[in-house]
Design a protein around this motif. Structure first.
Motif, PDB file in Angstrom:
ATOM      1  N   ALA A   1       0.827  -1.206   0.000  1.00 25.43           N
ATOM      2  CA  ALA A   1       0.000   0.000   0.000  1.00 25.43           C
ATOM      3  C   ALA A   1       0.867   1.264   0.000  1.00 25.43           C
ATOM      4  O   ALA A   1       0.391   2.343  -0.337  1.00 25.43           O
ATOM      5  CB  ALA A   1      -0.918  -0.012   1.206  1.00 25.43           C
ATOM      6  N   HIS A   2       2.139   1.125   0.385  1.00 25.77           N
ATOM      7  CA  HIS A   2       3.055   2.289   0.396  1.00 25.77           C
ATOM      8  C   HIS A   2       3.979   2.273  -0.820  1.00 25.77           C
ATOM      9  O   HIS A   2       5.024   2.930  -0.812  1.00 25.77           O
ATOM     10  CB  HIS A   2       3.869   2.303   1.694  1.00 25.77           C
ATOM     11  CG  HIS A   2       3.066   2.765   2.869  1.00 25.77           C
ATOM     12  ND1 HIS A   2       2.209   1.931   3.560  1.00 25.77           N
ATOM     13  CD2 HIS A   2       2.941   3.988   3.456  1.00 25.77           C
ATOM     14  CE1 HIS A   2       1.617   2.600   4.522  1.00 25.77           C
ATOM     15  NE2 HIS A   2       2.043   3.863   4.489  1.00 25.77           N
ATOM     16  N   GLU A   3       3.610   1.494  -1.817  1.00 28.97           N
ATOM     17  CA  GLU A   3       4.428   1.333  -3.019  1.00 28.97           C
ATOM     18  C   GLU A   3       5.845   0.903  -2.705  1.00 28.97           C
ATOM     19  O   GLU A   3       6.806   1.255  -3.380  1.00 28.97           O
ATOM     20  CB  GLU A   3       4.449   2.631  -3.855  1.00 28.97           C
ATOM     21  CG  GLU A   3       3.232   2.769  -4.727  1.00 28.97           C
ATOM     22  CD  GLU A   3       2.633   4.143  -4.654  1.00 28.97           C
ATOM     23  OE1 GLU A   3       3.414   5.095  -4.661  1.00 28.97           O
ATOM     24  OE2 GLU A   3       1.395   4.250  -4.535  1.00 28.97           O
ATOM     25  N   GLY A   4       5.977   0.190  -1.609  1.00 31.66           N
ATOM     26  CA  GLY A   4       7.289  -0.314  -1.209  1.00 31.66           C
ATOM     27  C   GLY A   4       7.284  -1.823  -1.250  1.00 31.66           C
ATOM     28  O   GLY A   4       6.408  -2.436  -1.857  1.00 31.66           O
ATOM     29  N   SER A   5       8.291  -2.399  -0.629  1.00 27.49           N
ATOM     30  CA  SER A   5       8.346  -3.870  -0.647  1.00 27.49           C
ATOM     31  C   SER A   5       9.083  -4.383   0.581  1.00 27.49           C
ATOM     32  O   SER A   5       9.777  -3.627   1.261  1.00 27.49           O
ATOM     33  CB  SER A   5       9.062  -4.353  -1.900  1.00 27.49           C
ATOM     34  OG  SER A   5      10.392  -3.905  -1.855  1.00 27.49           O
ATOM     35  N   VAL A   6       8.908  -5.670   0.840  1.00 27.80           N
ATOM     36  CA  VAL A   6       9.666  -6.285   1.926  1.00 27.80           C
ATOM     37  C   VAL A   6      10.288  -7.553   1.358  1.00 27.80           C
ATOM     38  O   VAL A   6       9.681  -8.270   0.565  1.00 27.80           O
ATOM     39  CB  VAL A   6       8.760  -6.588   3.147  1.00 27.80           C
ATOM     40  CG1 VAL A   6       7.570  -7.448   2.776  1.00 27.80           C
ATOM     41  CG2 VAL A   6       9.563  -7.288   4.261  1.00 27.80           C
ATOM     42  N   SER A   7      11.557  -7.781   1.741  1.00 31.11           N
ATOM     43  CA  SER A   7      12.214  -9.000   1.269  1.00 31.11           C
ATOM     44  C   SER A   7      13.007  -9.605   2.424  1.00 31.11           C
ATOM     45  O   SER A   7      13.196  -8.957   3.464  1.00 31.11           O
ATOM     46  CB  SER A   7      13.134  -8.678   0.100  1.00 31.11           C
ATOM     47  OG  SER A   7      14.091  -7.734   0.515  1.00 31.11           O
ATOM     48  N   VAL A   8      13.452 -10.842   2.235  1.00 28.65           N
ATOM     49  CA  VAL A   8      14.158 -11.491   3.334  1.00 28.65           C
ATOM     50  C   VAL A   8      15.318 -12.316   2.799  1.00 28.65           C
ATOM     51  O   VAL A   8      15.231 -12.891   1.715  1.00 28.65           O
ATOM     52  CB  VAL A   8      13.179 -12.373   4.148  1.00 28.65           C
ATOM     53  CG1 VAL A   8      12.565 -13.457   3.296  1.00 28.65           C
ATOM     54  CG2 VAL A   8      13.872 -13.025   5.347  1.00 28.65           C
ATOM     55  N   THR A   9      16.401 -12.330   3.567  1.00 26.85           N
ATOM     56  CA  THR A   9      17.481 -13.292   3.325  1.00 26.85           C
ATOM     57  C   THR A   9      17.724 -13.958   4.669  1.00 26.85           C
ATOM     58  O   THR A   9      17.610 -13.301   5.714  1.00 26.85           O
ATOM     59  CB  THR A   9      18.784 -12.625   2.847  1.00 26.85           C
ATOM     60  OG1 THR A   9      19.131 -11.640   3.792  1.00 26.85           O
ATOM     61  CG2 THR A   9      18.631 -12.003   1.473  1.00 26.85           C
ATOM     62  N   SER A  10      18.045 -15.236   4.624  1.00 29.71           N
ATOM     63  CA  SER A  10      18.191 -15.903   5.912  1.00 29.71           C
ATOM     64  C   SER A  10      19.097 -17.110   5.808  1.00 29.71           C
ATOM     65  O   SER A  10      19.209 -17.722   4.742  1.00 29.71           O
ATOM     66  CB  SER A  10      16.813 -16.337   6.408  1.00 29.71           C
ATOM     67  OG  SER A  10      16.947 -16.938   7.668  1.00 29.71           O
ATOM     68  N   GLU A  11      19.746 -17.421   6.912  1.00 30.13           N
ATOM     69  CA  GLU A  11      20.585 -18.612   6.963  1.00 30.13           C
ATOM     70  C   GLU A  11      20.188 -19.348   8.230  1.00 30.13           C
ATOM     71  O   GLU A  11      20.165 -18.739   9.316  1.00 30.13           O
ATOM     72  CB  GLU A  11      22.054 -18.182   7.014  1.00 30.13           C
ATOM     73  CG  GLU A  11      22.968 -19.215   6.412  1.00 30.13           C
ATOM     74  CD  GLU A  11      24.415 -18.741   6.484  1.00 30.13           C
ATOM     75  OE1 GLU A  11      25.275 -19.585   6.690  1.00 30.13           O
ATOM     76  OE2 GLU A  11      24.667 -17.514   6.386  1.00 30.13           O
ATOM     77  N   LEU A  12      19.864 -20.610   8.053  1.00 28.45           N
ATOM     78  CA  LEU A  12      19.361 -21.373   9.188  1.00 28.45           C
ATOM     79  C   LEU A  12      20.389 -21.399  10.321  1.00 28.45           C
ATOM     80  O   LEU A  12      21.580 -21.613  10.077  1.00 28.45           O
ATOM     81  CB  LEU A  12      19.025 -22.800   8.722  1.00 28.45           C
ATOM     82  CG  LEU A  12      17.925 -23.514   9.499  1.00 28.45           C
ATOM     83  CD1 LEU A  12      16.638 -22.699   9.513  1.00 28.45           C
ATOM     84  CD2 LEU A  12      17.673 -24.889   8.892  1.00 28.45           C
ATOM     85  N   LYS A  13      19.882 -21.132  11.519  1.00 25.37           N
ATOM     86  CA  LYS A  13      20.681 -21.116  12.757  1.00 25.37           C
ATOM     87  C   LYS A  13      21.683 -19.955  12.814  1.00 25.37           C
ATOM     88  O   LYS A  13      22.445 -19.837  13.771  1.00 25.37           O
ATOM     89  CB  LYS A  13      21.424 -22.438  12.958  1.00 25.37           C
ATOM     90  CG  LYS A  13      20.465 -23.610  13.037  1.00 25.37           C
ATOM     91  CD  LYS A  13      21.014 -24.740  13.865  1.00 25.37           C
ATOM     92  CE  LYS A  13      19.954 -25.744  14.168  1.00 25.37           C
ATOM     93  NZ  LYS A  13      19.989 -26.941  13.396  1.00 25.37           N
ATOM     94  N   ARG A  14      21.730 -19.116  11.779  1.00 26.96           N
ATOM     95  CA  ARG A  14      22.663 -17.986  11.799  1.00 26.96           C
ATOM     96  C   ARG A  14      21.911 -16.669  11.894  1.00 26.96           C
ATOM     97  O   ARG A  14      22.466 -15.669  12.345  1.00 26.96           O
ATOM     98  CB  ARG A  14      23.519 -17.952  10.526  1.00 26.96           C
ATOM     99  CG  ARG A  14      24.304 -19.212  10.251  1.00 26.96           C
ATOM    100  CD  ARG A  14      25.414 -19.388  11.279  1.00 26.96           C
ATOM    101  NE  ARG A  14      26.453 -18.430  11.149  1.00 26.96           N
ATOM    102  CZ  ARG A  14      27.555 -18.623  10.417  1.00 26.96           C
ATOM    103  NH1 ARG A  14      27.696 -19.751   9.755  1.00 26.96           N
ATOM    104  NH2 ARG A  14      28.488 -17.720  10.371  1.00 26.96           N
ATOM    105  N   GLY A  15      20.673 -16.628  11.482  1.00 28.97           N
ATOM    106  CA  GLY A  15      19.918 -15.383  11.586  1.00 28.97           C
ATOM    107  C   GLY A  15      19.282 -14.968  10.268  1.00 28.97           C
ATOM    108  O   GLY A  15      19.526 -15.589   9.231  1.00 28.97           O
TER     109      GLY A  15
END
Ligand code: ADP
Length: 965
Positions: free
Chosen positions: A784-798
């Protein structure tokens, strides 16, 4: 034809006889010569052999005597008796030779020589040799003493030997002479041969000449005579009466033939005249026949055109093609120059031949008037005669007429289905013709009817197809033999990887085996399809199967049997894509389990502690502690319910965003400060690498986004660790990284974590409560704010969650200042400020009243809309706090809002909406000053009223009460 005289001496016989005679002479001559030649040769060879034998005898005699003499001399020289005996032994040979000579002797000299030899032989052996031996023996082998005797003996012997030699030479000469004789005889023979051949040739030529003369000449005369006759001249045929061969016969036959020709000529002349008469008659007949052929050809051409017409009628179901064929063919049949046919139905279809476009348009425009009217009324064809128009006349200057024929095409019900008009120059239409054309129209009518029926059925077919293709279910029609005969496009869409050819005209069983491989519960699916083929399914039966593919689909199939009358004609299988409903179902059950867990837990604490407090007398500290817990759990419940409502609102598109320029840094800082206190196991760091930290957005919602990410970062790092927030600029975006050192997210879960109700379900996070809504709310708000959310992740590391907002470079500082300058301190002594609170929930109403009165406002409270409206009109309060959902029997909040804002006396009164409904947009559009969504902390109402009043004061509308200044 009989010959008068038979051929006695035919030319062929004559020739044969001569040739036989000639050949015989030739043969005899040749044979005689050959025989003579043989004889010469034989004589020569015989003579030669005799001489050769004589030569051989002479030679042997010479050789024997030479050897005898030599042996005897050897004896006398050496006294060796064996040599002497050898000489004696040779006597036999001498006698043999003499005998041989005797046998061959045929000349006198031969006999002389033989007697000479015999004499010497006798002398030698009977006289000389015994004498010599005697002397030799008497002298004891000494021979030298009587040279005279020796001499004499030797001379005799030599003489004898020379006579042998002389005889020898004479024989040689005889042999040569014999050969010379033979050669001369041969030569003579050759000459004789040449002479014979020449003689024979001469004879042959003479014979041929005589014969050529006796045959060739009469033939030539006859040929000349025949030539004269063929030239039509009279001529005497030469006669050869003395002859009895073919020539005389030919001459006689020739004569007879001329006579008969002359007789026949008369007959022929008569016949010729008769034939001439017959020919005239035939000529007449021929002309009659030609006329008949012309008529037949014209009829044939007409028939051909009629055939073409019939062909064009039956060849196509395309209306336009048929009409074009009809008009063109009828023009040909009628010999018309132009024509048109038009249907009288709503389609306005027509076809013309030889007409200009504007003429066609004109005809069609007047289709229901003018000349056609009569046709429709009378339903009979008619023709009119008219003068040709100048255009039709072309270069003709004289008067020229044109005949127009109007014909109706009547349908089976007798209605005019089509009209036709044809024009023909100079040739009127006969009654018969018109009748005939009317007959043709019946065929056209049948054809048009057929096309109409076809078009109707085609329309129905296409409609059915379109209906089938439009519906959202995949449809399969299986015939009574279990073969799929039809599928709609949705069905093809369900099985895109299966070729279209394998979907239709294949047995249902074969199809189900083919697609069964891509179906999760393939065996059950096959069983169901087998039951369908066997007709064992009931209409109520439903089978649900899952298609594995790039997109997973859940399909429900049901079966309906098709009957025509009492006969079962097939089975209809309807495949309905229930993926959405299935997912919703799944979600519902997840939702129920989440809700039951997440709601029950805090509720049980609230209930438990309240019960304790109600039933037991507790120490004030303990009471305080319990109340704190109850408060916390109630807050948790509120947050939970808010989340549910948020998701629902956002999904239905009802979420309103009140966008302003918001600096995110203070929000982040505030949140981090709180977190530092509440979560001592974690360390919180803020990195800021840009000054552009303002975004255009709804502050509450942005706060909600940040809160969700921060609380997740803490929640999913149960062992503590660092939570690092970085604010930076990237291209045209302001970005915020929230990085933790927690559990991390499995890779296969990453794509789902923004889906609502989705929770990573594994052992290390089962204890961690949640609803699976936080991130889906974040994602919705960011969209709705013309933005975005994304994720990067490593198991057990954060994990690191990154928010990205569009960059705003110029801040609306004024607005910011305004919001910053508002003092949120409770204001005392606000007794001059009248607030009317309209709220139907009495508990909440009294809570709000208490809160406002505690902050120094004068409060009037109403639960009924009408009463409240009266009070507003009467007291004209400084501010109104308005709930929307009021007692159903009275006015609701929207009506009050509208009424106040449309009343010029009241419209300036600020109205603060306090409602559980999230319909901010509607509120603001009706004139609300602020909009608070329940539940909100009561103090927020006091501060909002104060801010509103301050704003109003600034804009010069009201004065803040003097005591406050
Ligand atoms: P909830 O936290 O209520 O379960 P969310 O939508 O906030 O729901 O998160 C969805 C899922 O994503 C969580 O169940 C969790 O497993 C995972 N998740 C979210 N944030 C983090 C994080 N910072 N670290 C690890 N896992 C996370």
């Amino acid at each position: 034809m009989k010959t008068n005289k038979p051929i006695k001496k035919s030319i062929a016989h004559q020739y044969l006889r001569i040739m036989v005679l000639f050949s015989a002479v030739l043969m005899i001559g040749f044979i005689s010569l050959i025989v003579y030649n043989g004889k010469i040769q034989a004589d020569f060879e015989e003579e030669n052999e005799d001489l050769e034998r004589e030569m051989a005898a002479v030679n042997q005699l010479e050789k024997t005597y030479t050897s005898i003499v030599l042996n005897m001399r050897g004896y006398f020289a050496f006294g060796d008796e064996s040599i002497r005996d050898k000489a004696f032994a040779k006597q036999e040979e001498v006698l043999e030779s003499i005998q041989m000579l005797k046998e061959e002797a045929d000349l006198k000299e031969d006999n002389v020589f033989i007697s000479q030899v015999e004499n010497f032989h006798r002398y030698y052996f009977d006289v000389l040799v015994p004498q010599q031996i005697k002397v030799f023996q008497a002298r004891n082998g000494q021979w030298e003493d009587s040279p005279g005797l020796n001499q004499y003996n030797s001379e005799k012997i030599e003489t004898f030997l020379s006579s042998i030699l002389a005889y020898h030479q004479s024989k040689d000469l005889q042999i040569q002479q014999n050969f010379i004789d033979y050669s001369s005889k041969q030569e003579l023979l050759q000459w004789a041969m040449i002479a014979f051949v020449s003689l024979m040739l001469l004879l042959l030529i003479t014979i041929i000449r005589a014969k050529v003369k006796s045959i060739g000449q009469p033939l030539q005369e006859l040929a000349l005579a025949s030539e004269e006759i063929s030239a039509g001249r009279e001529v005497d045929i030469p006669k050869y009466d003395g002859r009895e061969d073919e020539v005389s016969l030919l001459s006689r036959s020739f004569e007879k033939m001329i006579k008969s020709i002359q007789e026949n000529e008369q007959n022929l002349l008569a016949q010729n005249e008769e034939l001439m008469a017959q020919q005239d008659e035939l000529q007449m007949q021929k002309e009659e026949l030609e006329h008949a052929v012309d008529i037949i050809q014209t009829n044939e051409a007409n028939l051909k055109r009629r055939n073409e017409l019939m062909h064009s009628l039956s060849n196509s179901l395309n209306k336009q093609i048929v009409l074009e064929g009809v008009v063109e063919n009828i023009c040909h049949i009628m010999n018309a120059d132009r024509g048109i046919i038009a249907l009288m139905d709503s389609t306005n279809a027509y076809a013309a031949f030889g007409l200009a476009d504007k003429e066609e348009v004109q005809f069609m425009r007047n289709l229901h008037s003018g000349m056609i009217d009569r046709l429709i009324e009378k339903k009979r064809a008619y023709s009119i005669k008219r003068n040709c128009t100048p255009l039709e006349k072309g270069y003709h200057t004289e008067e020229l007429y044109c005949y127009d024929l109007y014909i109706p095409v009547l349908s089976s019900t007798g209605q005019v289905a089509a009209v036709m008009m044809f024009s023909r120059y100079a040739n009127p239409y006969s009654k018969d013709e018109i009748k005939e054309y009317e007959g043709t129209c019946k065929q056209i009518s049948i054809s048009l009817e057929k096309i109409r029926v076809y078009e109707d059925s085609e329309f129905e077919r296409l409609l059915t197809r379109d209906i089938l293709n439009t519906i959202h279910e995949g449809v399969q029609l299986v015939d009574e033999n279990g073969v799929i005969t039809r599928v709609n496009s949705k069905m093809q869409g369900l099985y895109q990887e299966v070729k279209a050819a394998e979907l239709v005209n294949v047995p249902l069983e074969q199809w189900s085996h083919k697609v069964g491989t891509s179906i999760a519960d393939g065996e059950a699916f096959l069983e169901f399809m087998q039951a369908v083929t066997a007709g064992k399914t009931t209409p109520e039966e439903r089978h649900v199967y899952h298609i594995n593919g790039p997109i997973k689909q859940v399909i429900q199939v049901y079966v309906e049997e098709l009957y025509r009358g009492n006969k079962r004609v097939g089975t209809l299988l309807v495949h309905r894509d229930i993926t959405k409903a299935y997912e919703v179902d799944q979600m519902k059950s997840e939702f129920v389990s989440t809700v039951s867990h997440e709601l029950r837990t805090p509720l049980s604490s609230v209930l438990g502690f309240t019960e304790l407090m109600l039933n037991k007398k507790l120490k004030p500290e303990r009471q305080q502690k319990y109340l704190q817990t109850i408060y916390q759990e109630a807050k948790r419940l509120t947050a939970l319910i808010n989340d549910f409502l948020d998701v629902q609102r956002m999904e239905s598109g009802k979420q309103a965003y009140e966008k302003k320029y918001v600096d995110m840094i203070p929000i982040i800082k505030r949140r981090l400060d709180t977190d530092r206190v509440n979560h001592p196991d974690h360390s919180f760091i803020l990195n800021q690498s840009t000054e552009n930290t303002t975004v255009l957005g709804d502050e509450d919602k942005i706060t909600q986004v940040l809160n969700n990410l921060f609380s997740n970062a803490v929640k999913y790092s149960p062992d503590g660790g660092e939570v690092k927030v970085t604010v930076f600029e990237n291209e045209n975006n302001v970005c915020i990284d929230v990085k933790d050192q927690g559990l991390g997210i499995p890779e296969d879960a990453l794509e789902n974590i923004f889906t609502k109700f989705y929770r990573v379900d594994n052992s290390d996070r089962r204890k961690i409560g949640g609803t699976g809504l936080g991130l889906s709310i974040v994602s919705e708000i960011m969209k709705a704010h013309e933005g975005s959310v994304s994720v990067t992740s490593e198991l057990k590391r954060g994990s690191t969650f990154t928010l990205s907002f569009p960059l705003i470079l110029s801040k609306n500082t004024e607005m910011e200042k305004e919001s910053e300058n508002v003092s949120l301190e409770p204001v005392t002594n606000r007794v001059d400020v009248n607030v009317i609170v309209i709220e139907d929930d009495r508990n909440l109403a009294s809570l709000l009243q208490t809160e406002l009165e505690d902050n120094g406002f004068q409060v009037l409270q109403y639960t009924n809309g009408e009463d409240a409206m009266h009070a507003i009109e009467q007291y004209k309060p400084d501010t109104i706090v308005l709930d929307i959902m009021l007692d159903e029997t009275s006015m609701n909040g929207w009506e009050i809002l509208e009424k106040v804002k449309t009343n010029p006396d009241l419209k300036d009164i600020p109205i603060i909406v306090s409602s559980a409904l999230e319909e901010k947009e509607k509120g603001f559009s009706l004139g609300a000053t602020e909009y608070l969504v329940k539940p909100y902390p009561p103090h927020k109402l006091s501060s909002t009223i104060l801010q509103t009043l301050l704003k109003k004061e600034k804009s010069g509308q009201i004065l803040v009460p003097s005591s406050a200044e």
